[in-house]
Design a protein around this motif. Structure first.
Motif, PDB file in Angstrom:
ATOM      1  N   THR A 190      57.992  48.998  30.024  1.00  0.00           N
ATOM      2  CA  THR A 190      58.410  47.428  30.072  1.00  0.00           C
ATOM      3  C   THR A 190      56.787  46.376  29.021  1.00  0.00           C
ATOM      4  N   ILE A 191      55.885  46.822  28.338  1.00  0.00           N
ATOM      5  CA  ILE A 191      54.711  46.334  27.996  1.00  0.00           C
ATOM      6  C   ILE A 191      55.300  45.359  27.050  1.00  0.00           C
ATOM      7  N   LEU A 192      56.251  46.630  26.306  1.00  0.00           N
ATOM      8  CA  LEU A 192      56.436  45.927  25.245  1.00  0.00           C
ATOM      9  C   LEU A 192      57.899  44.872  24.748  1.00  0.00           C
ATOM     10  N   ALA A 197      58.240  39.047  24.347  1.00  0.00           N
ATOM     11  CA  ALA A 197      58.544  37.699  25.445  1.00  0.00           C
ATOM     12  C   ALA A 197      57.012  36.610  25.237  1.00  0.00           C
ATOM     13  N   PHE A 198      56.287  37.401  25.477  1.00  0.00           N
ATOM     14  CA  PHE A 198      55.650  36.342  25.156  1.00  0.00           C
ATOM     15  C   PHE A 198      55.235  35.318  23.567  1.00  0.00           C
ATOM     16  N   GLN A 199      55.514  36.702  22.454  1.00  0.00           N
ATOM     17  CA  GLN A 199      55.815  35.902  21.490  1.00  0.00           C
ATOM     18  C   GLN A 199      57.186  34.785  21.451  1.00  0.00           C
ATOM     19  N   PRO A 204      54.735  32.085  29.816  1.00  0.00           N
ATOM     20  CA  PRO A 204      53.566  30.463  29.854  1.00  0.00           C
ATOM     21  C   PRO A 204      51.728  31.475  29.024  1.00  0.00           C
ATOM     22  N   SER A 205      51.414  31.103  28.911  1.00  0.00           N
ATOM     23  CA  SER A 205      50.154  31.167  28.286  1.00  0.00           C
ATOM     24  C   SER A 205      48.725  31.733  28.616  1.00  0.00           C
ATOM     25  N   GLN A 206      49.022  31.186  30.361  1.00  0.00           N
ATOM     26  CA  GLN A 206      48.195  30.952  31.174  1.00  0.00           C
ATOM     27  C   GLN A 206      48.235  32.052  31.967  1.00  0.00           C
ATOM     28  N   ILE A 207      48.146  33.217  32.616  1.00  0.00           N
ATOM     29  CA  ILE A 207      49.203  34.299  33.813  1.00  0.00           C
ATOM     30  C   ILE A 207      47.844  34.025  35.369  1.00  0.00           C
TER      31      ILE A 207
END
Length: 306
Positions: A190-192, A197-199, A204-207
């Motif tokens: 899930t981290i991968l 998804a972030f890349q 969004p940049s701010q969570i």
């Protein structure tokens, strides 16, 4: 007893899905998946320590028994891909179809070293009612989202494979440690996914994580779902387990919707009633068969005495 635990599993599962859905609304699907697994790992580890269970987690062979966590991660991803392409009701119905198919195959052939349970006449009745209920839950969205249809069916198959493999692993390392392993294996996956998804700027940049602690309970409930499944899978036929969990989940979901003041999905409710009717007929048939067998045994014993 085990049937009641199966119904309890569906009850907890419905609450878990609701809380996880609320966490997703507050944050982001990919972040929520990571948080759910982190909470699950911490909660399962804490329970193991409180119960003083020795943690010999990764020495079991064959190693494919550790695939349960990765299959569980696939289920979440699959549902996310299907969501928006076809209706949620259709996703639930097709997922049940996949679960029923693989459950019948596991029971019939005794796959994964499970007890072999050939299809009985009473199972056919339940299957017929279940298929009618599933057909009622489908809508026109399945005609234009064929990829999502196959993904939803595959997701249902993955659910059964996940709990079956976990139950086999639990025989070696214990029910609760197995739940810990399930979340430990799923966490890096899930981290991968979240990093990718972030890349891709899907996240969004701010969570900002929610301050309401209740929405984090879903991860802990996931531990209990795996734990209860580990107990019941070895005792309840896969087909019957699938149907009982579904019935409990559907009706609990309706109750949750009513409490939250949300609209109730009528097709899901009616489909659940049909499947429940099938189970009721199966129970009545099984009881009559048991009564006949008991009567024959008593008559035989009486003849021997005379």
């Amino acid at each position: 007893m085990y049937s009641m635990l199966t119904l309890l599993t569906g009850f907890i599962l419905a609450i878990m899905i609701t809380l996880n859905g609320q966490l997703t609304q507050y944050t982001n699907l990919y972040i929520a998946i990571v948080v759910i697994h982190v909470v699950g790992v911490l909660f399962a580890y804490l329970l193991c320590k409180l119960k003083r269970i020795p943690l010999h987690l990764f020495g079991t062979k064959p190693k494919w028994l550790y695939l349960g966590g990765s299959i569980g991660a696939f289920t979440t991803i699959a549902n996310n891909v299907a969501f928006g392409q076809i209706s949620m009701t259709s996703i639930i119905a097709l997922g049940l179809l996949g679960q029923l198919v693989i459950s019948l195959i596991i029971d019939s052939f005794g796959l994964f070293q499970m007890e072999k349970r050939p299809l009985k006449k009473s199972n056919v009745v339940v299957l017929a009612f279940s298929l009618i209920g599933i057909f009622m839950m489908l809508d026109n969205s399945v005609l234009v989202g064929m990829v999502a249809v196959f993904i939803s069916i595959a997701s249902g198959i993955a659910v059964v494979l996940n709990r079956t493999i976990n139950a086999r692993l639990a025989e070696d390392i214990g029910d609760l440690p197995c739940s810990l392993v399930n979340h430990l294996v799923g966490l890096p996956i899930t981290i991968l996914i979240a990093v990718i998804a972030f890349q891709l700027r899907i996240i969004p940049s701010q969570i900002v994580l929610p301050s309401n602690p209740i929405v984090y309970v879903g991860g802990a409930l996931g531990v209990l779902v795996v734990f209860l499944s580990n107990i019941t899978v070895m005792k309840v036929p896969a087909f019957k387990l699938t149907v009982l969990v579904f019935i409990s989940q559907i009706f609990t979901g309706v109750c949750i919707d009513l409490v939250l003041g949300l609209s109730v999905n009528n097709t899901s409710f009616v489909g659940g009633i049909l499947i429940a009717c099938g189970i009721l007929l199966e129970l009545v048939y099984s009881k009559n068969q048991l009564d006949k067998e008991t009567k024959k045994i008593l008559q035989s014993n009486q003849e021997i005495v005379e």
